[in-house]
Design an enzyme around this catalytic site. Sequence first.
Site, PDB file in Angstrom:
ATOM      1  N   GLU A  65       1.673  12.070 -12.047  1.00 23.89           N
ATOM      2  CA  GLU A  65       1.612  10.707 -11.519  1.00 23.89           C
ATOM      3  C   GLU A  65       3.020  10.161 -11.307  1.00 23.89           C
ATOM      4  OE1 GLU A  65       1.033   6.175 -12.951  1.00 23.89           O
ATOM      5  OE2 GLU A  65       0.664   7.801 -14.364  1.00 23.89           O
ATOM      6  N   ASP A  69       4.270   9.220  -7.578  1.00 24.28           N
ATOM      7  CA  ASP A  69       4.663   7.848  -7.263  1.00 24.28           C
ATOM      8  C   ASP A  69       5.952   7.843  -6.449  1.00 24.28           C
ATOM      9  OD1 ASP A  69       4.641   4.872  -7.664  1.00 24.28           O
ATOM     10  OD2 ASP A  69       6.446   5.324  -8.811  1.00 24.28           O
ATOM     11  N   ASP A 138      -3.799   5.910 -10.540  1.00 23.50           N
ATOM     12  CA  ASP A 138      -2.947   6.942 -11.138  1.00 23.50           C
ATOM     13  C   ASP A 138      -3.286   8.324 -10.597  1.00 23.50           C
ATOM     14  OD1 ASP A 138      -1.754   4.981 -12.672  1.00 23.50           O
ATOM     15  OD2 ASP A 138      -2.819   5.493 -14.523  1.00 23.50           O
ATOM     16  N   GLU A 141      -1.901   9.206  -7.208  1.00 25.28           N
ATOM     17  CA  GLU A 141      -0.485   9.587  -7.288  1.00 25.28           C
ATOM     18  C   GLU A 141      -0.319  10.964  -7.920  1.00 25.28           C
ATOM     19  OE1 GLU A 141       1.490   5.120  -7.578  1.00 25.28           O
ATOM     20  OE2 GLU A 141       1.100   6.247  -9.414  1.00 25.28           O
TER      21      GLU A 141
END
EC number: 3.1.26.3
Length: 250
Positions: A65, A69, A138, A141
């Site tokens: 994650e 991101d 989450d 990502e």
Amino acid sequence: MSKGAAADLAARDLAGKDIEVKDLAVLEARIGHAFADRSHLVRALTHISALSPSPRRADSYQRLEFLGDRVLGLAIAAMLCAHFPEAEEGELSRRLAVLVRKESCADVAREWGAGEFLRLGEGEAQSGGKKKSALLGDICESIIGAVYLDGGFAAAEALIRRAFLERMQNPTRPLRDPKTMLQEWAQARGLTPPLYKLAARSGPDHAPAFVIEVVIPGYAPVEARGGSKRAAEQAAAQAFLAREGVEDPT
């Protein structure tokens, strides 16, 4: 043993009985990326609660994650610069913030149907973890991070373009979030910045409800409810703006 067979075996060992390799192919088709090493995808779908009694964060989605991101932010920034060549930095930043926010990522994860593939501990599963927006955001990502590890930036960028281009061209959310809009509205009038107060909290720990009151001196306060403090604050700011007839000028 072939490289692909070894990767499938690694994915099967990591997933245990929770995810069948054939099921992963369904998700791969939805996201448009066939993994050379499916263990990346399994890890992207694994909540730390599924790893007890001896959880290792490295075996959960959390590191992916973090990676995803950053990959998402870079890819979206490049897309925005290409599609809005006349936009100033401020507008680009607002568009970026809308696209990469957890709610937008959660919408993408829902379109992929990623929730049905999540590996969760019993408690997290019983509390509705597969439908939680925060967790789905989450996972979006983490899947992006997994694709990056598996196929490089080009593969991740192609995935992001498929999932976010339409959202970028036709945004469904205002370019400023309600709290930012209210802050700017108050500042433009020389008012004290909005103050957010917790008015009430109810519900169990796994499904709390918060009531937040937003206060600006000289105006009647407004309350709103949300499943998190952040959501309740945004809802309160939105309610305040709606009452005062304020719209996003962008």
